[in-house]
Every structure is written in structure tokens, then in C-alpha cells.
Motif scaffolding. Structure first.
Motif, mmCIF file in Angstrom:
data_model
loop_
_atom_site.group_PDB
_atom_site.id
_atom_site.type_symbol
_atom_site.label_atom_id
_atom_site.label_comp_id
_atom_site.label_asym_id
_atom_site.label_seq_id
_atom_site.Cartn_x
_atom_site.Cartn_y
_atom_site.Cartn_z
ATOM 1 N N GLU A 95 0.825 -1.207 0.000
ATOM 2 C CA GLU A 95 0.000 0.000 0.000
ATOM 3 C C GLU A 95 0.860 1.258 0.000
ATOM 4 O O GLU A 95 0.576 2.230 -0.694
ATOM 5 C CB GLU A 95 -0.941 -0.016 1.207
ATOM 6 N N ASN A 96 1.927 1.228 0.767
ATOM 7 C CA ASN A 96 2.828 2.389 0.803
ATOM 8 C C ASN A 96 3.419 2.709 -0.576
ATOM 9 O O ASN A 96 3.587 3.869 -0.936
ATOM 10 C CB ASN A 96 3.958 2.116 1.811
ATOM 11 N N PHE A 97 3.714 1.662 -1.339
ATOM 12 C CA PHE A 97 4.408 1.888 -2.611
ATOM 13 C C PHE A 97 3.509 2.546 -3.656
ATOM 14 O O PHE A 97 4.003 3.050 -4.660
ATOM 15 C CB PHE A 97 4.983 0.575 -3.164
ATOM 16 N N PRO A 120 -0.428 10.369 -1.209
ATOM 17 C CA PRO A 120 -0.473 11.419 -0.192
ATOM 18 C C PRO A 120 0.718 11.422 0.778
ATOM 19 O O PRO A 120 1.083 12.477 1.297
ATOM 20 C CB PRO A 120 -1.785 11.140 0.549
ATOM 21 N N HIS A 121 1.358 10.260 1.022
ATOM 22 C CA HIS A 121 2.464 10.288 1.990
ATOM 23 C C HIS A 121 3.724 10.929 1.409
ATOM 24 O O HIS A 121 4.605 11.356 2.153
ATOM 25 C CB HIS A 121 2.795 8.868 2.480
ATOM 26 N N THR A 122 3.813 10.998 0.081
ATOM 27 C CA THR A 122 5.111 11.369 -0.511
ATOM 28 C C THR A 122 5.540 12.782 -0.129
ATOM 29 O O THR A 122 6.726 13.033 0.081
ATOM 30 C CB THR A 122 5.081 11.220 -2.046
ATOM 31 N N VAL A 127 6.748 12.236 3.745
ATOM 32 C CA VAL A 127 7.853 11.326 4.047
ATOM 33 C C VAL A 127 9.057 11.608 3.144
ATOM 34 O O VAL A 127 10.198 11.392 3.541
ATOM 35 C CB VAL A 127 7.378 9.858 3.903
ATOM 36 N N HIS A 128 8.788 12.094 1.948
ATOM 37 C CA HIS A 128 9.891 12.353 0.999
ATOM 38 C C HIS A 128 9.863 13.804 0.530
ATOM 39 O O HIS A 128 9.818 14.061 -0.671
ATOM 40 C CB HIS A 128 9.767 11.445 -0.226
ATOM 41 N N PRO A 129 9.871 14.778 1.415
ATOM 42 C CA PRO A 129 9.752 16.166 0.951
ATOM 43 C C PRO A 129 10.958 16.538 0.094
ATOM 44 O O PRO A 129 12.061 16.085 0.347
ATOM 45 C CB PRO A 129 9.715 16.984 2.250
ATOM 46 N N HIS A 146 17.441 6.174 -1.225
ATOM 47 C CA HIS A 146 17.142 7.260 -0.282
ATOM 48 C C HIS A 146 15.641 7.265 0.057
ATOM 49 O O HIS A 146 15.252 7.309 1.227
ATOM 50 C CB HIS A 146 17.565 8.583 -0.924
ATOM 51 N N ILE A 147 14.824 7.198 -0.976
ATOM 52 C CA ILE A 147 13.369 7.238 -0.782
ATOM 53 C C ILE A 147 12.905 5.997 -0.018
ATOM 54 O O ILE A 147 12.105 6.076 0.919
ATOM 55 C CB ILE A 147 12.654 7.341 -2.151
ATOM 56 N N ILE A 148 13.427 4.826 -0.409
ATOM 57 C CA ILE A 148 12.967 3.587 0.226
ATOM 58 C C ILE A 148 13.385 3.557 1.699
ATOM 59 O O ILE A 148 12.620 3.097 2.556
ATOM 60 C CB ILE A 148 13.480 2.355 -0.548
ATOM 61 N N GLN A 194 13.497 6.007 3.698
ATOM 62 C CA GLN A 194 12.499 6.812 4.428
ATOM 63 C C GLN A 194 11.214 6.011 4.632
ATOM 64 O O GLN A 194 10.579 6.078 5.692
ATOM 65 C CB GLN A 194 12.201 8.100 3.647
ATOM 66 N N ASP A 195 10.844 5.200 3.638
ATOM 67 C CA ASP A 195 9.650 4.355 3.789
ATOM 68 C C ASP A 195 9.877 3.236 4.809
ATOM 69 O O ASP A 195 8.966 2.873 5.554
ATOM 70 C CB ASP A 195 9.248 3.764 2.433
ATOM 71 N N VAL A 196 11.105 2.679 4.818
ATOM 72 C CA VAL A 196 11.424 1.639 5.806
ATOM 73 C C VAL A 196 11.168 2.191 7.215
ATOM 74 O O VAL A 196 10.545 1.534 8.057
ATOM 75 C CB VAL A 196 12.896 1.172 5.662
#
Ligand code: FES
Ligand SMILES: [Fe+2]
Length: 339
Positions: free
Chosen positions: A152-154, A158-160, A163-165, A277-279, A281-283
């Protein structure tokens, strides 16, 4: 239908050499993976028949795996072909055979399947893998959360912005529209109104600020795909396969496959760095989510922007119940949201 009916990645092909044995967990099952005499991947239950050592701690020689404890030797079918203490008196007994699983190799990955279902579900074809004009960057990450929340995160827009500004997206209160469709065990999402809001890479990917073609999808039981198309020589896919190790550990294999024309080779290290880098932040955010779920349970307060998640959960819930999610009714939702 059950989760064991599907193929799961256990390694990149290039990481399984003829003398390598890998230890893996898929759906709680411990596996020892090596290459047999014919070079084909072999997956045995990671348990020696003799006195329960782990075969993955052993050595491979000429397609045979030797247990590290008393040296029993297994072939590519899990048959015991030598027992040192029996010397020349050794003879194979059919009862002495390790449990073995089906394997296959595709797109540079090794897959294992734990069950033998009547219907075959071939592995997801990784888009444009090793095709002319395309480059693939591969990264592997372990998430402390389950497959559903990872998948679901991938495909969660809306989270991007939070979490990844910067690197991915700024919060700009821009309205987006999505069409979300559930059909045949998949969730297909089409976005509209998306243009320049892609952080650092906007100038490279979309210098004119044109409307982007962006689609996301989920495919049972564990695949997500993100596709951005900015026109010729500016197109990429992010395909993730989330492998269930245990209830709260998921190993995610991510392919970023891109066509940036003459920039392909030069772009590779930047793509790799950005993806990792992005992943990472998701971890972190998914580990936090899992801690809270463990303490307080899963109780979500969904909004229309969470429609994708609700559809993904309906598909995965069906499989947990032993049902076929392709029998769920087809649904289409048009959703407006702001990022
Ligand atoms: S436990 Fe494997 S050889 Fe004894
Ligand atoms: Fe993310």
C-alpha cells in the motif's frame, strides 16, 4: 487459493553462484537455496534430516549440499546421497529426503513456490527488463511490517509530500484526480492533473511542465507497479515485489526501469541513490506504523484518498480466507484529493 500458491523471489540470479548456499524465509518456511548439478536453483527446507542442523550453514560442491554438522550430503532433489559414518555401506533410503520446493528463474530473479496449485500463476514479468533502450536499477530492502502495508505504501501518493519532501514531491495543495478500479485480483489507478510536482528531478523529467501520464497498479498477491510517462525518452517504472518472510518482516525487491534516452547510463547512479534514499524513508515510517499496530491493533480511519488501500486489503483478505479474489465484483471509483 492461498499465499503459498504464488511464486516469490528468493534471490537475484547473479547472487547464487555454483558454490553458494543462501538462507531465506518465505511465509515462515526456512529455506536453503543452492544450484544443483544442472545449474538449476534448488530450494530445500532448511533442516537436516539427520539431527536438525541448518543446511544453509553447509557447503555446496558440484551441485550437492553438505550439512555442516555431520556431513550428510544432499542432491538437487533433496535426496541424501552420502552419509560419512556409513562409508561404503551407505545406501539411499526413500524416507531420507529433505522437503524440496519448485524453483524457476526469470528476469534475473530466482523464484520459489511453496505449494503446487492446480492453476499456475506465473511470476510478474518485470517491465522492459534488459530490453534495448532501457536500464534497470535493482535494490533490496527489509521492512519491519507486513506485505499489505508495504504494498500500500508503494502506491500511496499522499504520503510522498510528508515522508519524501523535496526529493519526490512538495506539499502544494494541488488537486489531483484518480480513477481506481478493482478487477481480476488487481487494482489499477490512473491519475489526472499531475504536472511538475516531482521535486529535484522535475527539470530533467518534465522541462515543459506538461501533464504527465501516471498509472499505479497492484497485482495479487504482492506486486506493485508505478509508471510515469513524460513522453519519448522520459519514462520509468518502479516495480516492487514484497516477499513475506514472517508476519512483520517483508523483503522487498524493487526494480526501477527507465528510458531516459542518451542519459540512460549516466542516470543510473543517480537513480540508484534516489531510489535507496526514498525507500529508506519508507522503511522508517513503516517500522513506526508496525510498532503502533502491534501495540494498539489495526484500526484505520480511511478517507476517499485511501480507496486504493481498501481495494488492496479486500484482495489480500480474500486470499487469507482461502478464496479467489478474482471473484470479487469489479469496482470503479473516481476520487479527488489534494497533495
Ligand atoms: S545434523 Fe546434518 S549431518 Fe547431522
Ligand atoms: Fe514512499
Amino acid at each position: 487459493m492461498k499465499f503459498e500458491d504464488f511464486w516469490y523471489i528468493v534471490a537475484e540470479s547473479k547472487h547464487l553462484k555454483s558454490s553458494t548456499v543462501l538462507s531465506r524465509i518465505v511465509l515462515g518456511e526456512w529455506l536453503a537455496i543452492f544450484r544443483g548439478e544442472d545449474g538449476k536453483p534448488v530450494a530445500l527446507r532448511d533442516r537436516c534430516m539427520h539431527r536438525n542442523s541448518r543446511l544453509s550453514g553447509g557447503k555446496v560442491s558440484q551441485g550437492r549440499l553438505q550439512c555442516p554438522y555431520h556431513g550428510w550430503v544432499y542432491d538437487g532433489n533433496g535426496r541424501i546421497v552420502a552419509v560419512p559414518t556409513e562409508g561404503d555401506n551407505f545406501s539411499h533410503l526413500p524416507s531420507r529426503c529433505a522437503k524440496s520446493y519448485d524453483t524457476l528463474e526469470q528476469d534475473g530473479y530466482i523464484y520459489v513456490r511453496l505449494a503446487s496449485p492446480t492453476e499456475d500463476f506465473p511470476p510478474f514479468a518485470m517491465p522492459y527488463y534488459q530490453q534495448a533502450g532501457w536500464e534497470t536499477v535493482r535494490v533490496i530492502n527489509r521492512f519491519h511490517n507486513n506485505v499489505t502495508n508495504c504494498a500500500e505504501n508503494f502506491i500511496d501518493i499522499p504520503h510522498t509530500a510528508f515522508v519524501h519532501p523535496g526529493v519526490f514531491r512538495q506539499s502544494r495543495q494541488q488537486q489531483l484526480e484518480m480513477k481506481v478500479e478493482r478487477c481480476d485480483g488487481s487494482v489499477l489507478v490512473e491519475y489526472r492533473n499531475e504536472n511538475t510536482n516531482l521535486g529535484w528531478y522535475s527539470h530533467f523529467l518534465n522541462p515543459q511542465g506538461q501533464e504527465i501520464r501516471h498509472t499505479d497498479s497492484f497485482h495479487m498477491p504482492n506486486i506493485t507497479s508505478v509508471e510515469y510517462d513524460f513522453g519519448s525518452d522520459r519514462r520509468f517504472f518502479i516495480t516492487s515485489q514484497s516477499i513475506p518472510e514472517t508476519e512483520d518482516s517483508t523483503l522487498v525487491y524493487t526494480d526501477v526501469t527507465f528510458n531516459y534516452g542518451i542519459w540512460n547510463k549516466l542516470a543510473s547512479p543517480f537513480v540508484r541513490w534516489t531510489a535507496q534514499h526514498i525507500i529508506s524513508q519508507d522503511v522508517d515510517i513503516l517500522a513506526t506504523q508496525n510498532q503502533v499496530i502491534e501495540k494498539y491493533g489495526t484500526q484505520f480511519a480511511n478517507t476517499p484518498a485511501d480507496t486504493i488501500h481498501i481495494f488492496v486489503e479486500s484482495i489480500r483478505d480474500r486470499i487469507s480466507q482461502g478464496e479467489d479474489p478474482r471473484k470479487l465484483p469489479n469496482l470503479v471509483r473516481q476520487v479527488k484529493f489534494w497533495v
